[in-house]
Design a protein around this motif. Sequence first.
Motif, PDB file in Angstrom:
ATOM      1  N   VAL A 172      26.647  43.140  13.095  1.00  0.00           N
ATOM      2  CA  VAL A 172      27.848  42.484  12.573  1.00  0.00           C
ATOM      3  C   VAL A 172      27.986  41.086  13.166  1.00  0.00           C
ATOM      4  CG1 VAL A 172      30.373  42.541  12.573  1.00  0.00           C
ATOM      5  CG2 VAL A 172      29.083  44.612  12.030  1.00  0.00           C
ATOM      6  N   ASN A 173      27.783  40.959  14.473  1.00  0.00           N
ATOM      7  CA  ASN A 173      27.873  39.640  15.101  1.00  0.00           C
ATOM      8  C   ASN A 173      26.832  38.679  14.537  1.00  0.00           C
ATOM      9  OD1 ASN A 173      30.099  40.110  16.757  1.00  0.00           O
ATOM     10  ND2 ASN A 173      28.854  40.909  18.417  1.00  0.00           N
ATOM     11  N   ASP A 174      25.621  39.191  14.273  1.00  0.00           N
ATOM     12  CA  ASP A 174      24.584  38.350  13.663  1.00  0.00           C
ATOM     13  C   ASP A 174      24.995  37.901  12.263  1.00  0.00           C
ATOM     14  OD1 ASP A 174      23.010  38.539  15.912  1.00  0.00           O
ATOM     15  OD2 ASP A 174      21.635  40.036  15.069  1.00  0.00           O
ATOM     16  N   ALA A 175      25.587  38.819  11.486  1.00  0.00           N
ATOM     17  CA  ALA A 175      26.034  38.465  10.132  1.00  0.00           C
ATOM     18  C   ALA A 175      27.148  37.416  10.187  1.00  0.00           C
ATOM     19  CB  ALA A 175      26.513  39.718   9.391  1.00  0.00           C
ATOM     20  N   LEU A 176      28.071  37.564  11.128  1.00  0.00           N
ATOM     21  CA  LEU A 176      29.145  36.570  11.275  1.00  0.00           C
ATOM     22  C   LEU A 176      28.578  35.213  11.688  1.00  0.00           C
ATOM     23  CD1 LEU A 176      31.843  38.827  12.975  1.00  0.00           C
ATOM     24  CD2 LEU A 176      31.986  37.798  10.687  1.00  0.00           C
ATOM     25  N   LYS A 177      27.556  35.226  12.512  1.00  0.00           N
ATOM     26  CA  LYS A 177      26.905  33.969  12.922  1.00  0.00           C
ATOM     27  C   LYS A 177      26.232  33.306  11.718  1.00  0.00           C
ATOM     28  CE  LYS A 177      23.537  32.028  16.072  1.00  0.00           C
ATOM     29  NZ  LYS A 177      22.449  32.283  17.002  1.00  0.00           N
ATOM     30  N   ARG A 178      25.540  34.119  10.898  1.00  0.00           N
ATOM     31  CA  ARG A 178      24.917  33.563   9.695  1.00  0.00           C
ATOM     32  C   ARG A 178      25.978  32.966   8.768  1.00  0.00           C
ATOM     33  NH1 ARG A 178      22.179  38.399  10.100  1.00  0.00           N
ATOM     34  NH2 ARG A 178      23.152  39.305   8.245  1.00  0.00           N
ATOM     35  N   MET A 179      27.142  33.616   8.736  1.00  0.00           N
ATOM     36  CA  MET A 179      28.230  33.119   7.897  1.00  0.00           C
ATOM     37  C   MET A 179      28.681  31.739   8.395  1.00  0.00           C
ATOM     38  SD  MET A 179      31.509  35.314   6.651  1.00  0.00           S
ATOM     39  CE  MET A 179      30.565  36.375   5.565  1.00  0.00           C
ATOM     40  N   GLU A 180      28.834  31.602   9.713  1.00  0.00           N
ATOM     41  CA  GLU A 180      29.247  30.316  10.287  1.00  0.00           C
ATOM     42  C   GLU A 180      28.216  29.227  10.016  1.00  0.00           C
ATOM     43  OE1 GLU A 180      29.998  30.783  14.450  1.00  0.00           O
ATOM     44  OE2 GLU A 180      31.561  32.283  14.135  1.00  0.00           O
ATOM     45  N   GLU A 181      26.945  29.610  10.017  1.00  0.00           N
ATOM     46  CA  GLU A 181      25.859  28.654   9.806  1.00  0.00           C
ATOM     47  C   GLU A 181      25.600  28.365   8.332  1.00  0.00           C
ATOM     48  OE1 GLU A 181      22.672  30.675  11.785  1.00  0.00           O
ATOM     49  OE2 GLU A 181      23.273  29.957  13.775  1.00  0.00           O
ATOM     50  N   GLY A 182      26.321  29.060   7.440  1.00  0.00           N
ATOM     51  CA  GLY A 182      26.124  28.867   6.012  1.00  0.00           C
ATOM     52  C   GLY A 182      24.891  29.576   5.473  1.00  0.00           C
ATOM     53  N   LYS A 183      24.372  30.541   6.213  1.00  0.00           N
ATOM     54  CA  LYS A 183      23.165  31.261   5.801  1.00  0.00           C
ATOM     55  C   LYS A 183      23.454  32.683   5.335  1.00  0.00           C
ATOM     56  CE  LYS A 183      20.343  28.734   9.131  1.00  0.00           C
ATOM     57  NZ  LYS A 183      19.485  28.869  10.322  1.00  0.00           N
ATOM     58  N   TYR A 184      24.705  33.085   5.363  1.00  0.00           N
ATOM     59  CA  TYR A 184      25.052  34.453   4.970  1.00  0.00           C
ATOM     60  C   TYR A 184      24.768  34.647   3.487  1.00  0.00           C
ATOM     61  CZ  TYR A 184      27.571  38.792   4.263  1.00  0.00           C
ATOM     62  OH  TYR A 184      27.881  40.089   3.958  1.00  0.00           O
ATOM     63  N   GLY A 185      24.199  35.796   3.156  1.00  0.00           N
ATOM     64  CA  GLY A 185      23.896  36.100   1.768  1.00  0.00           C
ATOM     65  C   GLY A 185      22.548  35.584   1.318  1.00  0.00           C
ATOM     66  N   LEU A 186      21.826  34.948   2.237  1.00  0.00           N
ATOM     67  CA  LEU A 186      20.473  34.471   1.933  1.00  0.00           C
ATOM     68  C   LEU A 186      19.473  35.257   2.774  1.00  0.00           C
ATOM     69  CD1 LEU A 186      21.131  30.611   2.027  1.00  0.00           C
ATOM     70  CD2 LEU A 186      21.031  32.108   0.011  1.00  0.00           C
ATOM     71  N   SER A 187      18.368  35.611   2.160  1.00  0.00           N
ATOM     72  CA  SER A 187      17.344  36.379   2.860  1.00  0.00           C
ATOM     73  C   SER A 187      16.751  35.557   4.003  1.00  0.00           C
ATOM     74  CB  SER A 187      16.228  36.760   1.896  1.00  0.00           C
ATOM     75  OG  SER A 187      15.110  37.254   2.596  1.00  0.00           O
ATOM     76  N   GLU A 188      16.597  36.202   5.155  1.00  0.00           N
ATOM     77  CA  GLU A 188      15.974  35.521   6.292  1.00  0.00           C
ATOM     78  C   GLU A 188      14.473  35.356   6.071  1.00  0.00           C
ATOM     79  OE1 GLU A 188      16.946  37.544   9.924  1.00  0.00           O
ATOM     80  OE2 GLU A 188      19.051  36.967   9.806  1.00  0.00           O
ATOM     81  N   LYS A 189      13.918  36.124   5.133  1.00  0.00           N
ATOM     82  CA  LYS A 189      12.485  36.061   4.876  1.00  0.00           C
ATOM     83  C   LYS A 189      12.142  34.966   3.863  1.00  0.00           C
ATOM     84  CE  LYS A 189       8.562  39.020   3.815  1.00  0.00           C
ATOM     85  NZ  LYS A 189       8.145  40.397   3.578  1.00  0.00           N
ATOM     86  N   SER A 190      12.844  34.974   2.735  1.00  0.00           N
ATOM     87  CA  SER A 190      12.487  34.056   1.657  1.00  0.00           C
ATOM     88  C   SER A 190      13.505  32.941   1.421  1.00  0.00           C
ATOM     89  CB  SER A 190      12.326  34.842   0.350  1.00  0.00           C
ATOM     90  OG  SER A 190      13.581  35.378  -0.045  1.00  0.00           O
ATOM     91  N   GLY A 191      14.715  33.125   1.921  1.00  0.00           N
ATOM     92  CA  GLY A 191      15.767  32.153   1.651  1.00  0.00           C
ATOM     93  C   GLY A 191      16.430  32.367   0.303  1.00  0.00           C
ATOM     94  N   GLU A 192      15.961  33.368  -0.436  1.00  0.00           N
ATOM     95  CA  GLU A 192      16.541  33.700  -1.742  1.00  0.00           C
ATOM     96  C   GLU A 192      17.875  34.421  -1.545  1.00  0.00           C
ATOM     97  OE1 GLU A 192      15.235  33.074  -4.898  1.00  0.00           O
ATOM     98  OE2 GLU A 192      13.828  31.804  -3.799  1.00  0.00           O
TER      99      GLU A 192
END
Length: 123
Positions: free
Chosen positions: A79-99
């Motif tokens: 959950v903390n990692d997902a919240l961090k991705r949200m802050e960075e604007g990366k939430y909802g994007l695959s960490e593998k492909s960026g899709e």
Amino acid sequence: MLTKEQKDTFKKRLLEMKEEAEKDLEEYRNNRAKEDYQNDETGEISSVADHPGNLGTDQFEREKEMTFYEQAREKLMEVNDALKRMEEGKYGLSEKSGEPIPIERLEAMPTARYRVDEIEDEQ
């Protein structure tokens, strides 16, 4: 891409999941603190077990609690990692492909890091 409203909804769910995991961890810590006074829970006068089965049951219960603790700890990290991705604007994007990760996957698992088809590729 996720809309602002969708992101807000997912953030709310993630914060609820975080609160639940923190509560579970606190409950585990409180239960561990009570272990100093095990006889209070069992009603035994002596700390000497009168039957070997009691030792097995106690061991099983400790291991079960430890499993729940580990699951709550992992959930909190995800959950903390997902919240961090949200802050960075990366939430909802695959960490593998960026899709973009499909909304249905995020609804089922708000902490998702990859698209389902990318997970299957690794197996």
